[in-house]
Design a protein around this motif. Structure first.
Motif, PDB file in Angstrom:
ATOM      1  N   GLU A   1       1.590  -0.292 -17.946  1.00 36.28           N
ATOM      2  CA  GLU A   1       0.160  -0.003 -17.926  1.00 36.28           C
ATOM      3  C   GLU A   1      -0.532  -1.130 -17.162  1.00 36.28           C
ATOM      4  O   GLU A   1      -0.740  -2.208 -17.697  1.00 36.28           O
ATOM      5  CB  GLU A   1      -0.405   0.122 -19.346  1.00 36.28           C
ATOM      6  N   THR A   2      -0.862  -0.872 -15.928  1.00 36.19           N
ATOM      7  CA  THR A   2      -1.457  -1.898 -15.060  1.00 36.19           C
ATOM      8  C   THR A   2      -2.951  -2.008 -15.301  1.00 36.19           C
ATOM      9  O   THR A   2      -3.575  -1.132 -15.897  1.00 36.19           O
ATOM     10  CB  THR A   2      -1.177  -1.563 -13.592  1.00 36.19           C
ATOM     11  N   GLU A   3      -3.536  -3.094 -14.811  1.00 37.34           N
ATOM     12  CA  GLU A   3      -4.960  -3.347 -15.048  1.00 37.34           C
ATOM     13  C   GLU A   3      -5.861  -2.267 -14.458  1.00 37.34           C
ATOM     14  O   GLU A   3      -6.969  -2.032 -14.913  1.00 37.34           O
ATOM     15  CB  GLU A   3      -5.360  -4.721 -14.513  1.00 37.34           C
ATOM     16  N   ARG A   4      -5.378  -1.603 -13.424  1.00 38.37           N
ATOM     17  CA  ARG A   4      -6.018  -0.398 -12.881  1.00 38.37           C
ATOM     18  C   ARG A   4      -4.921   0.429 -12.245  1.00 38.37           C
ATOM     19  O   ARG A   4      -3.803  -0.058 -12.040  1.00 38.37           O
ATOM     20  CB  ARG A   4      -7.105  -0.734 -11.848  1.00 38.37           C
ATOM     21  N   ALA A   5      -5.235   1.669 -11.952  1.00 36.32           N
ATOM     22  CA  ALA A   5      -4.216   2.518 -11.353  1.00 36.32           C
ATOM     23  C   ALA A   5      -4.081   2.232  -9.865  1.00 36.32           C
ATOM     24  O   ALA A   5      -5.079   2.268  -9.137  1.00 36.32           O
ATOM     25  CB  ALA A   5      -4.560   3.993 -11.559  1.00 36.32           C
ATOM     26  N   PRO A   6      -2.871   1.961  -9.382  1.00 34.71           N
ATOM     27  CA  PRO A   6      -2.687   1.919  -7.925  1.00 34.71           C
ATOM     28  C   PRO A   6      -2.925   3.313  -7.369  1.00 34.71           C
ATOM     29  O   PRO A   6      -2.717   4.312  -8.056  1.00 34.71           O
ATOM     30  CB  PRO A   6      -1.231   1.486  -7.773  1.00 34.71           C
ATOM     31  N   VAL A   7      -3.353   3.396  -6.116  1.00 35.73           N
ATOM     32  CA  VAL A   7      -3.690   4.689  -5.541  1.00 35.73           C
ATOM     33  C   VAL A   7      -3.155   4.805  -4.124  1.00 35.73           C
ATOM     34  O   VAL A   7      -3.221   3.865  -3.334  1.00 35.73           O
ATOM     35  CB  VAL A   7      -5.219   4.942  -5.576  1.00 35.73           C
ATOM     36  N   TRP A   8      -2.565   5.944  -3.837  1.00 37.07           N
ATOM     37  CA  TRP A   8      -2.227   6.350  -2.470  1.00 37.07           C
ATOM     38  C   TRP A   8      -2.323   7.863  -2.458  1.00 37.07           C
ATOM     39  O   TRP A   8      -2.454   8.497  -3.503  1.00 37.07           O
ATOM     40  CB  TRP A   8      -0.826   5.873  -2.056  1.00 37.07           C
ATOM     41  N   VAL A   9      -2.244   8.467  -1.270  1.00 36.57           N
ATOM     42  CA  VAL A   9      -2.496   9.901  -1.165  1.00 36.57           C
ATOM     43  C   VAL A   9      -1.512  10.532  -0.178  1.00 36.57           C
ATOM     44  O   VAL A   9      -1.288   9.994   0.909  1.00 36.57           O
ATOM     45  CB  VAL A   9      -3.951  10.168  -0.700  1.00 36.57           C
ATOM     46  N   MET A  10      -0.940  11.673  -0.577  1.00 34.73           N
ATOM     47  CA  MET A  10      -0.089  12.417   0.343  1.00 34.73           C
ATOM     48  C   MET A  10      -0.897  12.822   1.574  1.00 34.73           C
ATOM     49  O   MET A  10      -2.052  13.239   1.454  1.00 34.73           O
ATOM     50  CB  MET A  10       0.445  13.669  -0.355  1.00 34.73           C
ATOM     51  N   ARG A  11      -0.309  12.680   2.739  1.00 33.15           N
ATOM     52  CA  ARG A  11      -0.938  12.941   4.032  1.00 33.15           C
ATOM     53  C   ARG A  11      -2.085  11.974   4.321  1.00 33.15           C
ATOM     54  O   ARG A  11      -3.009  12.301   5.067  1.00 33.15           O
ATOM     55  CB  ARG A  11      -1.454  14.387   4.144  1.00 33.15           C
ATOM     56  N   GLN A  12      -2.036  10.763   3.747  1.00 36.28           N
ATOM     57  CA  GLN A  12      -3.092   9.801   4.043  1.00 36.28           C
ATOM     58  C   GLN A  12      -3.084   9.404   5.524  1.00 36.28           C
ATOM     59  O   GLN A  12      -4.122   9.014   6.065  1.00 36.28           O
ATOM     60  CB  GLN A  12      -2.989   8.576   3.140  1.00 36.28           C
ATOM     61  N   ALA A  13      -1.934   9.525   6.172  1.00 39.16           N
ATOM     62  CA  ALA A  13      -1.866   9.426   7.631  1.00 39.16           C
ATOM     63  C   ALA A  13      -1.851  10.852   8.155  1.00 39.16           C
ATOM     64  O   ALA A  13      -0.836  11.536   8.078  1.00 39.16           O
ATOM     65  CB  ALA A  13      -0.606   8.681   8.062  1.00 39.16           C
ATOM     66  N   GLY A  14      -2.988  11.315   8.668  1.00 40.63           N
ATOM     67  CA  GLY A  14      -3.023  12.717   9.060  1.00 40.63           C
ATOM     68  C   GLY A  14      -4.264  13.115   9.810  1.00 40.63           C
ATOM     69  O   GLY A  14      -5.045  12.267  10.271  1.00 40.63           O
ATOM     70  N   ARG A  15      -4.459  14.430   9.901  1.00 37.52           N
ATOM     71  CA  ARG A  15      -5.433  15.016  10.821  1.00 37.52           C
ATOM     72  C   ARG A  15      -6.887  14.740  10.484  1.00 37.52           C
ATOM     73  O   ARG A  15      -7.768  15.052  11.281  1.00 37.52           O
ATOM     74  CB  ARG A  15      -5.217  16.531  10.888  1.00 37.52           C
ATOM     75  N   TYR A  16      -7.179  14.205   9.318  1.00 41.89           N
ATOM     76  CA  TYR A  16      -8.574  13.902   8.988  1.00 41.89           C
ATOM     77  C   TYR A  16      -9.037  12.601   9.632  1.00 41.89           C
ATOM     78  O   TYR A  16     -10.236  12.314   9.677  1.00 41.89           O
ATOM     79  CB  TYR A  16      -8.754  13.844   7.468  1.00 41.89           C
ATOM     80  N   LEU A  17      -8.088  11.808  10.138  1.00 46.17           N
ATOM     81  CA  LEU A  17      -8.429  10.519  10.737  1.00 46.17           C
ATOM     82  C   LEU A  17      -8.588  10.645  12.251  1.00 46.17           C
ATOM     83  O   LEU A  17      -7.692  11.137  12.934  1.00 46.17           O
ATOM     84  CB  LEU A  17      -7.334   9.492  10.444  1.00 46.17           C
ATOM     85  N   PRO A  18      -9.716  10.181  12.807  1.00 47.02           N
ATOM     86  CA  PRO A  18      -9.896  10.268  14.264  1.00 47.02           C
ATOM     87  C   PRO A  18      -8.850   9.471  15.034  1.00 47.02           C
ATOM     88  O   PRO A  18      -8.435   9.876  16.125  1.00 47.02           O
ATOM     89  CB  PRO A  18     -11.308   9.712  14.480  1.00 47.02           C
ATOM     90  N   GLU A  19      -8.383   8.357  14.487  1.00 41.71           N
ATOM     91  CA  GLU A  19      -7.376   7.561  15.186  1.00 41.71           C
ATOM     92  C   GLU A  19      -6.035   8.310  15.242  1.00 41.71           C
ATOM     93  O   GLU A  19      -5.287   8.165  16.216  1.00 41.71           O
ATOM     94  CB  GLU A  19      -7.213   6.173  14.555  1.00 41.71           C
ATOM     95  N   PHE A  20      -5.738   9.101  14.224  1.00 40.53           N
ATOM     96  CA  PHE A  20      -4.537   9.935  14.240  1.00 40.53           C
ATOM     97  C   PHE A  20      -4.659  11.002  15.317  1.00 40.53           C
ATOM     98  O   PHE A  20      -3.726  11.229  16.093  1.00 40.53           O
ATOM     99  CB  PHE A  20      -4.352  10.587  12.863  1.00 40.53           C
ATOM    100  N   LEU A  21      -5.803  11.677  15.362  1.00 38.98           N
ATOM    101  CA  LEU A  21      -6.009  12.739  16.347  1.00 38.98           C
ATOM    102  C   LEU A  21      -5.943  12.202  17.769  1.00 38.98           C
ATOM    103  O   LEU A  21      -5.486  12.894  18.686  1.00 38.98           O
ATOM    104  CB  LEU A  21      -7.348  13.432  16.089  1.00 38.98           C
ATOM    105  N   GLU A  22      -6.377  10.972  17.945  1.00 41.07           N
ATOM    106  CA  GLU A  22      -6.319  10.369  19.281  1.00 41.07           C
ATOM    107  C   GLU A  22      -4.870  10.198  19.730  1.00 41.07           C
ATOM    108  O   GLU A  22      -4.527  10.479  20.890  1.00 41.07           O
ATOM    109  CB  GLU A  22      -7.036   9.018  19.257  1.00 41.07           C
ATOM    110  N   VAL A  23      -4.013   9.767  18.834  1.00 44.38           N
ATOM    111  CA  VAL A  23      -2.596   9.632  19.169  1.00 44.38           C
ATOM    112  C   VAL A  23      -1.978  11.000  19.462  1.00 44.38           C
ATOM    113  O   VAL A  23      -1.204  11.180  20.404  1.00 44.38           O
ATOM    114  CB  VAL A  23      -1.836   8.930  18.024  1.00 44.38           C
ATOM    115  N   ARG A  24      -2.350  11.996  18.634  1.00 45.77           N
ATOM    116  CA  ARG A  24      -1.774  13.333  18.778  1.00 45.77           C
ATOM    117  C   ARG A  24      -2.188  14.032  20.071  1.00 45.77           C
ATOM    118  O   ARG A  24      -1.525  14.982  20.506  1.00 45.77           O
ATOM    119  CB  ARG A  24      -2.153  14.196  17.568  1.00 45.77           C
ATOM    120  N   LYS A  25      -3.243  13.565  20.707  1.00 48.30           N
ATOM    121  CA  LYS A  25      -3.626  14.137  22.001  1.00 48.30           C
ATOM    122  C   LYS A  25      -2.522  13.951  23.033  1.00 48.30           C
ATOM    123  O   LYS A  25      -2.411  14.732  23.977  1.00 48.30           O
ATOM    124  CB  LYS A  25      -4.905  13.470  22.528  1.00 48.30           C
ATOM    125  N   HIS A  26      -1.731  12.933  22.850  1.00 45.90           N
ATOM    126  CA  HIS A  26      -0.755  12.542  23.872  1.00 45.90           C
ATOM    127  C   HIS A  26       0.690  12.790  23.449  1.00 45.90           C
ATOM    128  O   HIS A  26       1.602  12.571  24.264  1.00 45.90           O
ATOM    129  CB  HIS A  26      -0.936  11.058  24.198  1.00 45.90           C
TER     130      HIS A  26
END
Length: 381
Positions: free
Chosen positions: A37-62
Motif C-alpha cells: 500500500e503505497t503513499e499514493r497510487a502510481p499511474v500509467w495508461v495503456m496507449r499513453q504513447a499514441g494518436r492523441y499526442l501531436p508529437e506522436f502524429l508528427e512522427v507517424r507522418k513519416h
C-alpha cells in the motif's frame, strides 16, 4: 528428467548482469506491484504513447505503424514522448504491438487506416497450423523489440520503471483465425467447438512465443511485464477456463522458470483479462494459482468486489472508464475521487490506470488533468 520448459536463446542472456542502468528515482509502481500500500497510487495508461499526442502524429507522418514498431530508435522515441510530456506518469510501457507475435510465427500482418489490423492469410482449419514456424527464434524475429527496450531504459534515465508486454494467446488466436478484428468472433470461437484439441495446440504454440518475448524484454531492461487478454470477455466462463486460462498460466510459469534458469531475478507480472466479470471466472484469477502479481480490472468491475473474490495479498490495476478523459475538468475530478475511494477500501497495492486505454480524440491537457487528479485523490490519508 527433462526441463519443464525450453529456455529461449537470447543474445543478452549472459550479458544482462553487466548492464549499467541509471539509478531509479521513482519505484512507486514496482512497490505497488509487490502488493504494498503505497503513499499514493502510481499511474500509467495503456496507449499513453499514441494518436492523441501531436508529437506522436508528427512522427507517424513519416513512418508506417509497423516501421515505428520495428525501428528501435523510433519505438524508443515514441515510448519516451509521454514521459517527457507528463512528469506525473509513474511507469513507461514500450511502444510495440501485440501482433508482432503472429508476425514472428510467419503470418503477414498489415495495419490499414480504415480497418485496423488485417491478416490477409488467416488460419481457416487446423491444417493451416503447418503455415506457422515450428521453432521461433525470438532473437531473430523480435530482436528489434529487445533493442528498443534497452534504448528506452537508458533514455528513461531512471525516471520511472519500464513495462514490457505481449498479447494473450486467446486474443492473438482470435486475430489469427478471424484475419483481423471482429464483432462476433464466430470464426475463432467455432474452432473451440469444432477443433478443441487443435485450438489448445495453437494456444500453446502462441504462449511459448509470448513467454520468450517477455523473457527477452526483461533481459533487455524491462522491469515489469503485462499480458493483455483484450478478448477474454468474449468467452463463456467454461471456455475461458478450458482454453484461455491454461495458456495464460503457461506464460507466467515459463517466464518465471526461464528467468530463474538464466539467473535473473523475477519481475512483477500483470494480467489484464478484459471483460472477465463472472464470479466463477474472476475466482480463477487468484494470483497464487495463476502466478501473476497484479490483476488488471476493466472499467466494469468494482475493486472491492473483485478483491473479495480474488482474496490474498496482491495488487490491483485499473480501472477508470477511458471515457472519463472526455468528462471535462470537473467530471474527471469527481470520478477520480469516487474510484479512488473504492480502491482505498479494497486495500493492498493499487496501480491507477484506465480500464483499457486512451482513445485517439483525447485532448492532451485532459490526460494531464487526469494524472493530477490521481495524484491528489489516490493519496493515502
Amino acid at each position: 528428467m527433462s526441463a519443464p520448459y525450453t529456455v529461449p536463446k537470447l543474445a543478452n542472456e549472459a550479458t544482462w548482469r553487466d548492464a549499467k542502468w541509471p539509478e531509479m528515482k521513482n519505484v512507486l509502481a514496482l512497490r505497488a506491484a509487490a502488493g504494498e500500500e503505497t503513499e499514493r497510487a502510481p499511474v500509467w495508461v495503456m496507449r499513453q504513447a499514441g494518436r492523441y499526442l501531436p508529437e506522436f502524429l508528427e512522427v507517424r507522418k513519416h513512418h508506417s505503424f509497423f516501421e515505428c514498431c520495428q525501428t528501435p530508435s523510433i519505438a524508443a522515441e515514441l515510448t519516451l514522448q509521454p514521459i517527457d510530456r507528463y512528469p506525473r506518469l509513474d511507469a513507461s510501457i514500450i511502444f510495440c504491438d501485440i501482433l508482432v507475435v503472429p508476425q514472428a510465427l510467419g503470418m503477414e500482418v498489415l495495419m490499414e487506416p480504415s480497418k485496423g489490423p488485417v491478416l490477409p492469410d488467416p488460419l481457416v482449419t487446423p491444417a493451416d497450423l503447418k503455415k506457422l514456424r515450428e521453432n521461433v527464434d525470438v532473437q531473430k524475429e523480435l530482436g528489434y523489440v529487445f533493442e528498443a527496450v534497452t534504448l528506452t531504459r537508458k533514455g528513461l534515465d531512471g525516471r520511472v520503471p519500464l513495462i514490457g508486454f505481449c498479447g494473450a494467446p486467446w486474443t492473438l488466436m482470435a486475430y489469427m483465425v478471424e484475419g483481423g478484428g471482429s464483432k462476433t468472433f464466430e470464426k475463432c470461437k467455432s474452432w473451440l467447438y469444432k477443433y478443441p484439441e487443435e485450438s489448445k495446440q495453437l494456444l500453446r504454440i502462441v504462449a511459448d512465443v509470448c513467454a520468450d518475448l517477455l523473457v527477452g524484454q526483461v533481459l533487455a531492461g524491462a522491469q515489469m511485464l503485462q499480458v493483455f487478454d483484450s478478448w477474454a470477455g468474449e468467452l463463456t466462463p467454461y471456455h475461458f477456463e478450458q482454453f484461455a486460462l491454461p495458456a495464460l498460466i503457461h506464460i507466467s510459469k515459463k517466464v518465471r522458470y526461464s528467468l530463474k534458469q538464466l539467473g535473473h531475478p523475477e519481475v512483477p507480472m500483470t494480467l489484464f483479462a478484459k471483460g472477465v466479470h463472472s464470479p466463477s471466472s474472476l475466482a480463477l484469477l487468484r494470483p497464487e494459482t495463476i502466478f501473476y502479481d497484479t490483476i488488471g480490472l476493466d472499467a466494469f468491475l468494482d475493486p472491492v468486489e473483485a478483491k473479495q473474490l480474488l482474496g490474498g495479498k496482491f495488487a490491483l490495476q485499473g480501472n477508470f472508464d477511458p471515457v472519463i478523459l472526455y468528462g471535462g475538468k470537473e467530471g474527471i475530478e469527481k470520478e477520480v475521487e469516487r474510484v479512488s475511494k473504492r480502491f482505498h477500501q479494497a486495500g493492498g497495492g493499487w496501480i491507477a490506470n484506465l480500464g483499457h486505454g486512451i482513445t485517439p480524440n483525447v485532448k492532451p491537457e485532459d490526460m494531464g488533468w487526469f494524472l493530477e487528479c490521481v495524484h491528489k485523490y489516490s493519496a493515502r490519508k
